[in-house]
Write a protein that holds these residues in place. Structure first.
Motif, short mmCIF file in Angstrom:
data_model
loop_
_atom_site.label_atom_id
_atom_site.label_comp_id
_atom_site.label_asym_id
_atom_site.label_seq_id
_atom_site.Cartn_x
_atom_site.Cartn_y
_atom_site.Cartn_z
N ASN A 1 0.85 -1.19 0.00
CA ASN A 1 0.00 0.00 0.00
C ASN A 1 0.88 1.24 0.00
O ASN A 1 1.47 1.60 1.02
N LEU A 2 0.96 1.89 -1.15
CA LEU A 2 1.75 3.11 -1.28
C LEU A 2 0.95 4.36 -0.92
O LEU A 2 1.40 5.47 -1.18
N GLY A 3 -0.21 4.17 -0.31
CA GLY A 3 -1.06 5.32 0.02
C GLY A 3 -0.86 5.87 1.40
O GLY A 3 -1.71 6.61 1.90
N ALA A 4 0.27 5.55 2.04
CA ALA A 4 0.50 6.01 3.42
C ALA A 4 0.46 7.52 3.55
O ALA A 4 -0.10 8.06 4.50
N THR B 1 -9.83 1.06 4.07
CA THR B 1 -10.96 0.28 3.57
C THR B 1 -11.19 0.53 2.09
O THR B 1 -11.47 -0.39 1.32
N LEU B 2 -11.05 1.79 1.67
CA LEU B 2 -11.17 2.13 0.25
C LEU B 2 -10.10 1.39 -0.56
O LEU B 2 -10.40 0.81 -1.62
N PHE B 3 -8.88 1.41 -0.07
CA PHE B 3 -7.80 0.70 -0.75
C PHE B 3 -8.08 -0.80 -0.80
O PHE B 3 -7.88 -1.46 -1.83
N ALA B 4 -8.56 -1.37 0.32
CA ALA B 4 -8.83 -2.80 0.38
C ALA B 4 -9.91 -3.20 -0.61
O ALA B 4 -9.81 -4.25 -1.27
N THR C 1 -3.03 1.75 -7.36
CA THR C 1 -4.08 2.08 -6.39
C THR C 1 -3.51 2.86 -5.22
O THR C 1 -4.12 3.83 -4.75
N GLY C 2 -2.34 2.45 -4.73
CA GLY C 2 -1.72 3.17 -3.62
C GLY C 2 -1.33 4.59 -4.00
O GLY C 2 -1.53 5.53 -3.21
N LEU C 3 -0.78 4.75 -5.19
CA LEU C 3 -0.42 6.10 -5.65
C LEU C 3 -1.67 6.97 -5.78
O LEU C 3 -1.66 8.15 -5.42
N ALA C 4 -2.74 6.38 -6.32
CA ALA C 4 -4.00 7.14 -6.44
C ALA C 4 -4.53 7.53 -5.07
O ALA C 4 -5.06 8.63 -4.89
N LEU C 5 -4.39 6.64 -4.09
CA LEU C 5 -4.85 6.94 -2.74
C LEU C 5 -4.07 8.11 -2.14
O LEU C 5 -4.64 8.96 -1.45
N GLY D 1 5.87 14.35 3.29
CA GLY D 1 6.65 13.22 2.82
C GLY D 1 6.95 12.15 3.83
O GLY D 1 7.61 11.15 3.50
N ARG D 2 6.46 12.29 5.05
CA ARG D 2 6.77 11.27 6.06
C ARG D 2 6.12 9.92 5.75
O ARG D 2 6.63 8.89 6.17
N GLY D 3 5.02 9.94 5.03
CA GLY D 3 4.42 8.68 4.62
C GLY D 3 5.33 7.89 3.70
O GLY D 3 5.45 6.67 3.81
N TRP D 4 6.01 8.60 2.80
CA TRP D 4 6.96 7.94 1.90
C TRP D 4 8.19 7.45 2.66
O TRP D 4 8.72 6.37 2.37
N ILE D 5 8.63 8.24 3.63
CA ILE D 5 9.77 7.80 4.44
C ILE D 5 9.40 6.56 5.24
O ILE D 5 10.21 5.62 5.37
N ALA D 6 8.17 6.50 5.77
CA ALA D 6 7.73 5.32 6.51
C ALA D 6 7.72 4.10 5.62
O ALA D 6 8.09 2.99 6.04
N LEU D 7 7.29 4.26 4.37
CA LEU D 7 7.32 3.16 3.42
C LEU D 7 8.75 2.68 3.17
O LEU D 7 9.03 1.48 3.15
N ALA D 8 9.65 3.64 2.98
CA ALA D 8 11.05 3.29 2.77
C ALA D 8 11.64 2.62 4.01
O ALA D 8 12.51 1.74 3.90
#
Length: 306
Positions: free
Chosen positions: A35-38, A75-78, A91-95, A219-226
């Motif tokens: 999920n890239l939508g963080a 839930t939307l992503f799921a 889907t994650g990028l769109a989110l 950008g912290r969501g992207w850092i969390a993904l990384a």
């Protein structure tokens, strides 16, 4: 020593939203869902948590609202990724894009408003010289993040449910053949991840920077993904990585305070530069990542084809 204690406390404070969000993302990735939508989930949770805390004057209610907002986004992503079996990356990028726009729209009337600073810390322990200031003068969400890390370690490696979750991430077809509800398990993992990202987003707007501006998550969501990749999907390493990235974030302000002559733009780039450097170093050994990464991460699962 007092300045050093303040630096440690600020690093922990800065790393806490990364820790909580990354731990949630680790769970859904362990279940095989990418999920890239963080970033979008954290932004929507940040404005929701801030708005509720601002209107009710109850910061704890802002955390609850942030967690619910994160779960709704998850839930939307799921529904898209698990039910409609859309591409998880797209889907994650769109989110994330949707979350950025939605948070900006909702937060128009709250731009520039702030929350009153509250008193944090553990009574008596926060009065201990040096250690009190460095470790015990924090918001309760900091200690929640530490307990969450320990709880996830126990869950993944000491519980039957954690073993099932990891098996779903490795081979959903085999888990389905054994009778485990793969979609349900992945859905629950996504809900947990959404709640964690929601709490992290609310922490940013209610505690860390008690105000709302567009793009507050920065950008912290992207850092969390990384961070989940940097930690090779292991909770203890997520904790160490969050503290590392939190320290890098705080160092930019420390450098300015001690008069290091660097442009502010370069100092602001430090956390993201550190993220890029870490990912480049990790990518030099793809076999190492392949050995630790859940085998089905990002791959769609269709029960009828199992």
């Amino acid at each position: 020593m007092e300045n050093f204690a303040a630096l440690i406390a600020a690093s922990i404070n800065s790393g806490t939203p990364l820790l909580i969000a990354a731990l949630g993302l680790l769970i859904n990735e362990r279940a095989g869902v990418l999920n890239l939508g963080a970033e979008g989930m954290m932004l929507v949770a940040a404005i929701t948590g801030f708005a509720v805390a601002h209107q009710t004057h109850m910061p704890w209610l802002g955390f609850v609202a942030g967690a619910i907002a994160g779960m709704l986004m998850a839930t939307l992503f799921a529904w898209l990724a698990l039910v409609l079996v859309t591409n998880q990356v797209a889907t994650g990028l769109a989110l994330s894009i949707f979350g950025a726009g939605l948070s900006a729209f909702i937060g128009q009337s709250f731009v520039g408003q702030s929350l009153p600073a509250g008193r944090h810390g553990i009574p008596f322990l926060s009065d201990i010289p040096f250690l009190g200031k460095a470790l015990f003068d924090q918001h309760m969400a900091v200690y929640f993040g530490l307990l969450l890390c320990g709880g996830i370690i126990w869950f993944l490696y000491r519980s039957r449910a954690g073993l099932v979750l990891r098996s779903v991430g490795e081979s959903p077809e085999s888990a389905h053949a054994l009778g485990y509800p793969v979609r349900k398990i992945r859905y629950m993992a996504l809900l947990f991840s959404g709640a964690c990202c929601g709490i992290a987003g609310a922490y940013l707007s209610v505690v860390y920077t008690p105000m709302w501006v567009e793009g507050l998550v920065a950008g912290r969501g992207w850092i969390a993904l990384a961070l989940t990749t940097f930690a090779t999907w292991r909770p203890a390493r997520v904790l160490l990585g969050a503290l590392l990235f939190g320290s890098v974030t705080i160092l930019q302000f420390h450098f300015q305070a001690i008069g290091i002559a660097l442009p502010s733009e370069i100092l602001s780039m430090l956390p993201y530069l550190a993220t890029i450097i870490v990912l480049v170093l990790i990518s030099r050994n793809p076999d190492w990542i392949r050995l630790n990464m859940p085998a089905s991460l990002g791959k769609p699962f269709r029960p009828g084809s199992a």
